[in-house]
Motif scaffolding. Structure first.
Motif, PDB file in Angstrom:
ATOM      1  N   VAL A 160       0.831  -1.194   0.000  1.00 22.57           N
ATOM      2  CA  VAL A 160       0.000   0.000   0.000  1.00 22.57           C
ATOM      3  C   VAL A 160       0.867   1.246   0.000  1.00 22.57           C
ATOM      4  CG1 VAL A 160      -1.641   1.322   1.395  1.00 22.57           C
ATOM      5  CG2 VAL A 160      -1.886  -1.152   1.235  1.00 22.57           C
ATOM      6  N   GLY A 161       0.490   2.217  -0.824  1.00 28.75           N
ATOM      7  CA  GLY A 161       1.054   3.559  -0.787  1.00 28.75           C
ATOM      8  C   GLY A 161      -0.098   4.521  -0.582  1.00 28.75           C
ATOM      9  N   CYS A 162       0.020   5.425   0.395  1.00 27.93           N
ATOM     10  CA  CYS A 162      -1.122   6.255   0.772  1.00 27.93           C
ATOM     11  C   CYS A 162      -0.632   7.614   1.259  1.00 27.93           C
ATOM     12  CB  CYS A 162      -1.887   5.515   1.879  1.00 27.93           C
ATOM     13  SG  CYS A 162      -3.316   6.368   2.564  1.00 27.93           S
ATOM     14  N   ASP A 163      -1.242   8.666   0.758  1.00 24.01           N
ATOM     15  CA  ASP A 163      -0.989  10.020   1.239  1.00 24.01           C
ATOM     16  C   ASP A 163      -2.297  10.578   1.763  1.00 24.01           C
ATOM     17  OD1 ASP A 163       1.496   9.618   0.078  1.00 24.01           O
ATOM     18  OD2 ASP A 163       1.199  11.067  -1.535  1.00 24.01           O
ATOM     19  N   VAL A 164      -2.246  11.256   2.901  1.00 21.88           N
ATOM     20  CA  VAL A 164      -3.458  11.844   3.471  1.00 21.88           C
ATOM     21  C   VAL A 164      -3.378  13.369   3.448  1.00 21.88           C
ATOM     22  CG1 VAL A 164      -3.867   9.814   4.923  1.00 21.88           C
ATOM     23  CG2 VAL A 164      -2.658  11.768   5.866  1.00 21.88           C
ATOM     24  N   ALA A 165      -4.550  13.983   3.524  1.00 18.04           N
ATOM     25  CA  ALA A 165      -4.657  15.449   3.519  1.00 18.04           C
ATOM     26  C   ALA A 165      -4.041  16.020   4.799  1.00 18.04           C
ATOM     27  CB  ALA A 165      -6.126  15.843   3.414  1.00 18.04           C
ATOM     28  N   PRO A 166      -3.691  17.308   4.798  1.00 18.26           N
ATOM     29  CA  PRO A 166      -3.092  17.934   5.981  1.00 18.26           C
ATOM     30  C   PRO A 166      -3.920  17.787   7.260  1.00 18.26           C
ATOM     31  CG  PRO A 166      -2.809  19.362   4.095  1.00 18.26           C
ATOM     32  CD  PRO A 166      -3.706  18.223   3.652  1.00 18.26           C
ATOM     33  N   ASP A 167      -5.255  17.739   7.157  1.00 15.05           N
ATOM     34  CA  ASP A 167      -6.087  17.598   8.356  1.00 15.05           C
ATOM     35  C   ASP A 167      -6.226  16.135   8.808  1.00 15.05           C
ATOM     36  OD1 ASP A 167      -7.824  16.524   6.455  1.00 15.05           O
ATOM     37  OD2 ASP A 167      -9.407  18.014   6.778  1.00 15.05           O
ATOM     38  N   ILE A 168      -5.621  15.217   8.071  1.00 20.87           N
ATOM     39  CA  ILE A 168      -5.640  13.774   8.360  1.00 20.87           C
ATOM     40  C   ILE A 168      -7.075  13.255   8.484  1.00 20.87           C
ATOM     41  CG2 ILE A 168      -4.587  11.902   9.706  1.00 20.87           C
ATOM     42  CD1 ILE A 168      -2.599  13.874  10.823  1.00 20.87           C
ATOM     43  N   LYS A 169      -7.936  13.750   7.582  1.00 20.04           N
ATOM     44  CA  LYS A 169      -9.326  13.299   7.574  1.00 20.04           C
ATOM     45  C   LYS A 169      -9.715  12.644   6.258  1.00 20.04           C
ATOM     46  CE  LYS A 169     -10.989  16.517  11.021  1.00 20.04           C
ATOM     47  NZ  LYS A 169     -11.962  17.541  11.365  1.00 20.04           N
ATOM     48  N   SER A 170      -8.812  12.704   5.282  1.00 19.27           N
ATOM     49  CA  SER A 170      -9.119  12.090   3.993  1.00 19.27           C
ATOM     50  C   SER A 170      -7.826  11.669   3.290  1.00 19.27           C
ATOM     51  CB  SER A 170      -9.914  13.059   3.109  1.00 19.27           C
ATOM     52  OG  SER A 170      -9.147  14.219   2.840  1.00 19.27           O
ATOM     53  N   VAL A 171      -7.972  10.749   2.360  1.00 19.06           N
ATOM     54  CA  VAL A 171      -6.865  10.254   1.549  1.00 19.06           C
ATOM     55  C   VAL A 171      -6.815  11.062   0.266  1.00 19.06           C
ATOM     56  CG1 VAL A 171      -6.066   8.237   0.237  1.00 19.06           C
ATOM     57  CG2 VAL A 171      -6.965   7.949   2.551  1.00 19.06           C
ATOM     58  N   VAL A 172      -5.606  11.445  -0.172  1.00 20.96           N
ATOM     59  CA  VAL A 172      -5.465  12.230  -1.402  1.00 20.96           C
ATOM     60  C   VAL A 172      -4.704  11.476  -2.495  1.00 20.96           C
ATOM     61  CG1 VAL A 172      -5.689  14.452  -0.211  1.00 20.96           C
ATOM     62  CG2 VAL A 172      -3.412  13.435  -0.511  1.00 20.96           C
ATOM     63  N   ARG A 173      -4.030  10.384  -2.137  1.00 22.63           N
ATOM     64  CA  ARG A 173      -3.370   9.522  -3.126  1.00 22.63           C
ATOM     65  C   ARG A 173      -3.350   8.125  -2.540  1.00 22.63           C
ATOM     66  NH1 ARG A 173       0.972   6.621  -4.095  1.00 22.63           N
ATOM     67  NH2 ARG A 173       1.901   7.156  -2.096  1.00 22.63           N
ATOM     68  N   PHE A 174      -3.629   7.138  -3.414  1.00 21.75           N
ATOM     69  CA  PHE A 174      -3.640   5.767  -2.929  1.00 21.75           C
ATOM     70  C   PHE A 174      -3.301   4.811  -4.059  1.00 21.75           C
ATOM     71  CE2 PHE A 174      -5.227   1.711  -1.596  1.00 21.75           C
ATOM     72  CZ  PHE A 174      -4.863   1.689  -0.261  1.00 21.75           C
ATOM     73  N   GLU A 175      -2.435   3.838  -3.748  1.00 24.28           N
ATOM     74  CA  GLU A 175      -2.122   2.773  -4.683  1.00 24.28           C
ATOM     75  C   GLU A 175      -1.948   1.486  -3.888  1.00 24.28           C
ATOM     76  OE1 GLU A 175       1.521   4.066  -6.563  1.00 24.28           O
ATOM     77  OE2 GLU A 175       2.746   3.148  -5.008  1.00 24.28           O
ATOM     78  N   PHE A 176      -2.223   0.370  -4.565  1.00 22.98           N
ATOM     79  CA  PHE A 176      -2.070  -0.913  -3.877  1.00 22.98           C
ATOM     80  C   PHE A 176      -1.767  -2.012  -4.877  1.00 22.98           C
ATOM     81  CE2 PHE A 176      -6.481  -0.800  -5.111  1.00 22.98           C
ATOM     82  CZ  PHE A 176      -6.832  -2.116  -5.401  1.00 22.98           C
ATOM     83  N   GLN A 177      -1.206  -3.088  -4.342  1.00 24.31           N
ATOM     84  CA  GLN A 177      -0.916  -4.277  -5.131  1.00 24.31           C
ATOM     85  C   GLN A 177      -1.195  -5.491  -4.245  1.00 24.31           C
ATOM     86  OE1 GLN A 177       3.208  -5.007  -6.204  1.00 24.31           O
ATOM     87  NE2 GLN A 177       2.554  -6.013  -8.082  1.00 24.31           N
ATOM     88  N   VAL A 178      -2.166  -6.289  -4.654  1.00 22.65           N
ATOM     89  CA  VAL A 178      -2.521  -7.487  -3.899  1.00 22.65           C
ATOM     90  C   VAL A 178      -1.590  -8.618  -4.312  1.00 22.65           C
ATOM     91  CG1 VAL A 178      -4.325  -9.225  -3.492  1.00 22.65           C
ATOM     92  CG2 VAL A 178      -4.921  -6.788  -3.607  1.00 22.65           C
TER      93      VAL A 178
END
Length: 142
Positions: free
Chosen positions: A103-121
């Motif tokens: 998983v690769g994940c970036d969250v917004a400055p307020d840490i209430k939402s995701v702004v970038r996401f990638e995954f590999q199962v």
């Protein structure tokens, strides 16, 4: 530990175009989860928000998966830099079986939402390895 060649079941890396964790947490039935999340330190909030996003992304990618748990640090430490999370050793449980996931994940400055996401199962994790990675059995359902 011996090297394992990935099976053909390993998915390509999926780049999310939509994000769902904020919507899930905004639902009235998620009120208790949202309150719990707000009590956590920022780094743990990032991990939990990305875990929630991962489970929903996997289910929407393949609806035969029904993730009910995700361990970000199952086989490797989580790398956290600011609001950017990388979990190459994560695992999710679906229908009583555990699977590797990156998983690769970036969250917004307020840490209430995701702004970038990638995954590999990746491959299914054999039950004989669950205990070593602190993966719980949970309910086995089909």
């Amino acid at each position: 530990m011996e090297a394992v060649t990935p099976s053909p079941d390993v998915s390509p890396t999926i780049q999310a175009k939509q994000f769902f964790s904020a919507e899930i947490l905004a639902h009235p039935r998620s009120r208790q989860a949202l309150e719990g999340l707000s009590q956590l330190a920022a780094d743990e909030r990032i991990v939990q928000l990305c875990n929630l996003e991962a489970m929903e992304q996997v289910h929407r990618w393949r609806n035969d998966f029904a993730p009910d748990s995700l361990v970000a640090y199952a086989t490797a430490d989580v790398l956290l830099a600011g609001r950017n999370l990388r979990a190459d050793g994560a695992a999710f449980r679906s229908k009583g079986r555990w699977f590797n996931i990156k998983v690769g994940c970036d969250v917004a400055p307020d840490i209430k939402s995701v702004v970038r996401f990638e995954f590999q199962v990746g491959d299914e994790i054999p039950e004989s390895e669950w205990e070593a990675h602190f993966l719980s059995a949970g309910a086995k359902t089909q």
